[in-house]
Design a protein around this motif. Structure first.
Motif, PDB file in Angstrom:
ATOM      1  N   GLY A  60       0.812  -1.213   0.000  1.00  0.00           N
ATOM      2  CA  GLY A  60       0.000   0.000   0.000  1.00  0.00           C
ATOM      3  C   GLY A  60       0.843   1.259   0.000  1.00  0.00           C
ATOM      4  O   GLY A  60       0.543   2.225  -0.716  1.00  0.00           O
ATOM      5  N   ARG A  61       1.911   1.254   0.807  1.00  0.00           N
ATOM      6  CA  ARG A  61       2.793   2.428   0.850  1.00  0.00           C
ATOM      7  C   ARG A  61       3.504   2.630  -0.485  1.00  0.00           C
ATOM      8  O   ARG A  61       3.706   3.773  -0.918  1.00  0.00           O
ATOM      9  CB  ARG A  61       3.822   2.267   1.973  1.00  0.00           C
ATOM     10  CG  ARG A  61       3.229   2.405   3.376  1.00  0.00           C
ATOM     11  CD  ARG A  61       4.324   2.580   4.410  1.00  0.00           C
ATOM     12  NE  ARG A  61       5.284   1.480   4.382  1.00  0.00           N
ATOM     13  CZ  ARG A  61       5.154   0.363   5.089  1.00  0.00           C
ATOM     14  NH1 ARG A  61       4.079   0.195   5.859  1.00  0.00           N
ATOM     15  NH2 ARG A  61       6.065  -0.590   5.025  1.00  0.00           N
ATOM     16  N   LEU A  62       3.887   1.516  -1.128  1.00  0.00           N
ATOM     17  CA  LEU A  62       4.546   1.655  -2.431  1.00  0.00           C
ATOM     18  C   LEU A  62       3.642   2.369  -3.426  1.00  0.00           C
ATOM     19  O   LEU A  62       4.089   3.242  -4.184  1.00  0.00           O
ATOM     20  CB  LEU A  62       4.914   0.280  -2.983  1.00  0.00           C
ATOM     21  CG  LEU A  62       6.210  -0.360  -2.504  1.00  0.00           C
ATOM     22  CD1 LEU A  62       6.364  -1.752  -3.107  1.00  0.00           C
ATOM     23  CD2 LEU A  62       7.401   0.504  -2.868  1.00  0.00           C
ATOM     24  N   GLY A  63       2.376   1.985  -3.441  1.00  0.00           N
ATOM     25  CA  GLY A  63       1.455   2.621  -4.368  1.00  0.00           C
ATOM     26  C   GLY A  63       1.169   4.068  -4.002  1.00  0.00           C
ATOM     27  O   GLY A  63       1.155   4.953  -4.864  1.00  0.00           O
ATOM     28  N   ALA A  64       0.956   4.327  -2.708  1.00  0.00           N
ATOM     29  CA  ALA A  64       0.582   5.677  -2.273  1.00  0.00           C
ATOM     30  C   ALA A  64       1.741   6.653  -2.339  1.00  0.00           C
ATOM     31  O   ALA A  64       1.578   7.805  -2.775  1.00  0.00           O
ATOM     32  CB  ALA A  64       0.032   5.618  -0.843  1.00  0.00           C
ATOM     33  N   ASP A  65       2.930   6.189  -1.914  1.00  0.00           N
ATOM     34  CA  ASP A  65       4.062   7.111  -1.796  1.00  0.00           C
ATOM     35  C   ASP A  65       4.947   7.141  -3.036  1.00  0.00           C
ATOM     36  O   ASP A  65       5.626   8.141  -3.286  1.00  0.00           O
ATOM     37  CB  ASP A  65       4.929   6.725  -0.590  1.00  0.00           C
ATOM     38  CG  ASP A  65       4.161   6.802   0.722  1.00  0.00           C
ATOM     39  OD1 ASP A  65       3.103   7.460   0.746  1.00  0.00           O
ATOM     40  OD2 ASP A  65       4.619   6.193   1.715  1.00  0.00           O
ATOM     41  N   HIS A  66       4.973   6.040  -3.799  1.00  0.00           N
ATOM     42  CA  HIS A  66       5.917   5.965  -4.922  1.00  0.00           C
ATOM     43  C   HIS A  66       5.243   5.514  -6.211  1.00  0.00           C
ATOM     44  O   HIS A  66       5.924   5.077  -7.140  1.00  0.00           O
ATOM     45  CB  HIS A  66       7.062   4.996  -4.578  1.00  0.00           C
ATOM     46  CG  HIS A  66       7.757   5.319  -3.295  1.00  0.00           C
ATOM     47  ND1 HIS A  66       8.643   6.376  -3.172  1.00  0.00           N
ATOM     48  CD2 HIS A  66       7.687   4.732  -2.075  1.00  0.00           C
ATOM     49  CE1 HIS A  66       9.096   6.421  -1.926  1.00  0.00           C
ATOM     50  NE2 HIS A  66       8.534   5.441  -1.239  1.00  0.00           N
ATOM     51  N   GLY A  67       3.919   5.635  -6.264  1.00  0.00           N
ATOM     52  CA  GLY A  67       3.202   5.164  -7.439  1.00  0.00           C
ATOM     53  C   GLY A  67       3.615   5.834  -8.729  1.00  0.00           C
ATOM     54  O   GLY A  67       3.592   5.214  -9.797  1.00  0.00           O
ATOM     55  N   SER A  68       4.015   7.098  -8.667  1.00  0.00           N
ATOM     56  CA  SER A  68       4.382   7.805  -9.900  1.00  0.00           C
ATOM     57  C   SER A  68       5.603   7.205 -10.578  1.00  0.00           C
ATOM     58  O   SER A  68       5.802   7.380 -11.782  1.00  0.00           O
ATOM     59  CB  SER A  68       4.641   9.285  -9.596  1.00  0.00           C
ATOM     60  OG  SER A  68       5.718   9.428  -8.683  1.00  0.00           O
ATOM     61  N   THR A  69       6.429   6.484  -9.822  1.00  0.00           N
ATOM     62  CA  THR A  69       7.586   5.813 -10.421  1.00  0.00           C
ATOM     63  C   THR A  69       7.371   4.297 -10.536  1.00  0.00           C
ATOM     64  O   THR A  69       7.685   3.703 -11.567  1.00  0.00           O
ATOM     65  CB  THR A  69       8.861   6.081  -9.605  1.00  0.00           C
ATOM     66  OG1 THR A  69       8.623   5.703  -8.236  1.00  0.00           O
ATOM     67  CG2 THR A  69       9.235   7.551  -9.664  1.00  0.00           C
ATOM     68  N   THR A  70       6.812   3.674  -9.491  1.00  0.00           N
ATOM     69  CA  THR A  70       6.678   2.212  -9.523  1.00  0.00           C
ATOM     70  C   THR A  70       5.625   1.748 -10.522  1.00  0.00           C
ATOM     71  O   THR A  70       5.666   0.598 -10.976  1.00  0.00           O
ATOM     72  CB  THR A  70       6.322   1.658  -8.127  1.00  0.00           C
ATOM     73  OG1 THR A  70       5.085   2.212  -7.701  1.00  0.00           O
ATOM     74  CG2 THR A  70       7.403   1.992  -7.129  1.00  0.00           C
ATOM     75  N   LEU A  71       4.684   2.607 -10.877  1.00  0.00           N
ATOM     76  CA  LEU A  71       3.660   2.253 -11.843  1.00  0.00           C
ATOM     77  C   LEU A  71       3.984   2.744 -13.247  1.00  0.00           C
ATOM     78  O   LEU A  71       3.158   2.639 -14.159  1.00  0.00           O
ATOM     79  CB  LEU A  71       2.301   2.816 -11.399  1.00  0.00           C
ATOM     80  CG  LEU A  71       1.786   2.286 -10.059  1.00  0.00           C
ATOM     81  CD1 LEU A  71       0.494   2.976  -9.672  1.00  0.00           C
ATOM     82  CD2 LEU A  71       1.594   0.779 -10.110  1.00  0.00           C
ATOM     83  N   GLN A  72       5.191   3.204 -13.442  1.00  0.00           N
ATOM     84  CA  GLN A  72       5.641   3.736 -14.727  1.00  0.00           C
ATOM     85  C   GLN A  72       6.478   2.685 -15.460  1.00  0.00           C
ATOM     86  O   GLN A  72       6.881   1.673 -14.894  1.00  0.00           O
ATOM     87  CB  GLN A  72       6.466   5.014 -14.477  1.00  0.00           C
ATOM     88  CG  GLN A  72       6.901   5.787 -15.694  1.00  0.00           C
ATOM     89  CD  GLN A  72       5.758   6.181 -16.601  1.00  0.00           C
ATOM     90  OE1 GLN A  72       5.388   5.403 -17.472  1.00  0.00           O
ATOM     91  NE2 GLN A  72       5.199   7.379 -16.375  1.00  0.00           N
ATOM     92  N   TYR A  73       6.726   2.916 -16.752  1.00  0.00           N
ATOM     93  CA  TYR A  73       7.686   2.075 -17.474  1.00  0.00           C
ATOM     94  C   TYR A  73       9.053   2.144 -16.799  1.00  0.00           C
ATOM     95  O   TYR A  73       9.392   3.131 -16.136  1.00  0.00           O
ATOM     96  CB  TYR A  73       7.837   2.551 -18.926  1.00  0.00           C
ATOM     97  CG  TYR A  73       6.671   2.240 -19.825  1.00  0.00           C
ATOM     98  CD1 TYR A  73       6.337   0.923 -20.136  1.00  0.00           C
ATOM     99  CD2 TYR A  73       5.923   3.267 -20.402  1.00  0.00           C
ATOM    100  CE1 TYR A  73       5.278   0.637 -20.985  1.00  0.00           C
ATOM    101  CE2 TYR A  73       4.864   2.994 -21.254  1.00  0.00           C
ATOM    102  CZ  TYR A  73       4.542   1.678 -21.541  1.00  0.00           C
ATOM    103  OH  TYR A  73       3.494   1.407 -22.374  1.00  0.00           O
ATOM    104  N   GLY A  74       9.865   1.116 -17.029  1.00  0.00           N
ATOM    105  CA  GLY A  74      11.213   1.093 -16.477  1.00  0.00           C
ATOM    106  C   GLY A  74      12.212   0.655 -17.531  1.00  0.00           C
ATOM    107  O   GLY A  74      11.924   0.653 -18.730  1.00  0.00           O
ATOM    108  N   ILE A  75      13.390   0.248 -17.090  1.00  0.00           N
ATOM    109  CA  ILE A  75      14.452  -0.177 -18.006  1.00  0.00           C
ATOM    110  C   ILE A  75      14.401  -1.693 -18.176  1.00  0.00           C
ATOM    111  O   ILE A  75      13.977  -2.432 -17.277  1.00  0.00           O
ATOM    112  CB  ILE A  75      15.840   0.264 -17.520  1.00  0.00           C
ATOM    113  CG1 ILE A  75      16.157  -0.341 -16.149  1.00  0.00           C
ATOM    114  CG2 ILE A  75      15.921   1.778 -17.482  1.00  0.00           C
ATOM    115  CD1 ILE A  75      17.574  -0.032 -15.681  1.00  0.00           C
TER     116      ILE A  75
END
Length: 437
Positions: A60-75
């Motif tokens: 839950g914290r990953l989605g709430a606090d870091h969703g803008s990066t963790t839910l984005q495309y990556g390398i």
């Protein structure tokens, strides 16, 4: 009159599709997951042993606090943070910087299955030969067959892959003019047998492959799930050149996240990344962040101990039930870790022909035929002990032994039940019998 087919696209498929067959394990899932069936079939870890409240809060914290990066495309190679954490995990088994393990040479994959597929895409041409233990992991067989490679099985015994048999297989293929690309092996708590390659044989196997110029693909999903002390060091901890090390977090954390990896020779890494990007663009950023955060903030080493204790208890329950209840003439392995026991049936029984009767008795297993490329193994079955609780394991063995006793009685009256099976031998612990070879 021409023949008909239920598939209107038969004449349009690529030639490689002709080798695709349904996994024996996947075909069982719909039935084996019914609550009234005791499933000794799958290889599911016991996820309830995780601190699920804490894991849920972390996600839950990953989605709430870091969703803008963790839910984005990556390398395509995977996040640097996770690759560093993976190196920490591998160091527990002896694969560390001293033997050339580096985050730069780790490629994150969608579970161990994509890791296998990437290796096959890079190295296998139609008609190439892959040497593999007999029996071996059914998911690997599917990958190699989809690549139109020929799998040649190398016999095992209770000490793992037999070095002399490997030398014979290499020589036989050379005489036949066939090209062997690599040895695929699960040396530690092997799937499906649970057998572990001994310390002495590990060095011999590596020497044989080096002399023959063979690559080694080491699959190690279970190495950290030992019940009786540390497992022998992985092959990759002994040799850095020519050994591809594949593993996954599916058995030590959560299979639903689908996160695995390859540690590859440096020259191959870029090609693996290019092949992965062609398949999936990039692995899931959220899943990678979940695994990296779990490894960085939660007591995962203690969790490994929890899994080991749970699985040890369940292995012991399975072995005790088999010793008490299985018909005479049945033999089985005694794994020192992992998730599986390999059982060899009394003479004349056919594990594949027996399956419908087992399902009717509300118990499921995987017939041995699923673990051989040539369809042999009818005299064996794989039993999983990681998921059912001990009392359900014993009930499952009681039901299974009843089915076997019925088939034995039918054979006495009517002769062999089902087609004659390949006698691959038996690995005996509690019941006498020759080795797997």
């Amino acid at each position: 009159m021409t023949g008909t087919t239920l598939d209107d696209y038969t004449d349009r498929y690529a030639r490689r599709v002709r080798g695709m067959t349904a996994s024996e394990i996947r075909a069982l899932f719909a039935v084996a997951n019914r609550p009234e069936v005791v499933s000794l079939a799958g290889g599911a870890p016991y996820i309830a042993a995780l601190p699920l409240d804490a894991v849920g809060e972390m996600l839950g914290r990953l989605g709430a606090d870091h969703g803008s990066t963790t839910l984005q495309y990556g390398i395509g190679q995977g996040t640097p943070e996770l690759r560093e954490r993976i190196c920490e995990v591998m160091s527990l088994s002896g694969i560390d910087a001293a033997c050339g393990a580096s985050p730069d040479d780790v490629v994150v994959t969608v579970g161990g299955q994509q890791a296998l597929d990437l290796v096959a895409r890079l190295f296998l041409d139609p008609g190439d030969v892959v040497l593999a233990e007999g029996p071996t992991y059914v998911g690997a067989l599917g990958v190699f067959q989809a690549a139109q490679a020929q799998v040649v099985h190398v016999p095992m015994d209770n000490d793992g892959l037999i070095p002399e048999a490997l030398e014979t297989a290499i020589a036989d293929q050379a005489r036949a003019g066939r090209r062997i690309k690599f040895l695929y092996t699960i040396p530690t708590y092997q799937n499906p047998t649970g057998v572990t390659l001994t310390e002495q044989r590990r060095e011999r196997i590596l020497d044989i492959c080096e002399r023959a110029g063979l690559l080694v693909v080491e699959d190690d999903p279970y190495g950290q799930l030992g019940f009786e002390g540390d497992a022998p060091a992985p092959l990759r901890a002994r040799r850095r050149d020519g050994v591809f090390y594949l593993s996954t977090f599916s058995k030590t954390f959560a299979p639903g996240l689908r996160v695995g990896w390859i540690l590859a020779p440096h020259a191959v890494r870029d090609k693996l990344v290019i092949a992965s990007e062609a398949q999936i663009l990039c692995p899931s950023g959220f899943a990678q962040a979940a695994v990296a955060t779990y490894l960085g903030t939660m007591p995962w080493r203690e969790q490994l101990k929890v899994y080991r204790e749970v699985y040890r208890e369940r292995r012991d329950a399975l072995l005790a039930a088999m010793a008490d209840l299985m018909p005479a003439g049945t033999a089985w392995t005694r794994p020192g870790g992992g998730l599986f026991v390999w059982a060899t049936l009394p003479d004349g029984l056919d594990s594949k022909a027996m399956m419908p009767r087992a399902i009717a008795a509300r118990v499921a297993y995987v017939p041995g035929t699923g673990f051989y490329a040539d369809g042999t193994g009818t005299d064996a079955m794989r039993l999983n002990f990681s998921f059912p609780p001990p009392e359900r394991i014993r009930e499952g063995v009681r039901r299974l032994s009843g089915v076997m006793e019925q088939d034995i009685a039918m054979r006495r009256v009517f002769g062999a039940v089902g087609p004659p099976g390949s006698r691959r031998g038996r690995a005996g612990s509690d019941t006498p019998g020759p080795d797997l070879a």
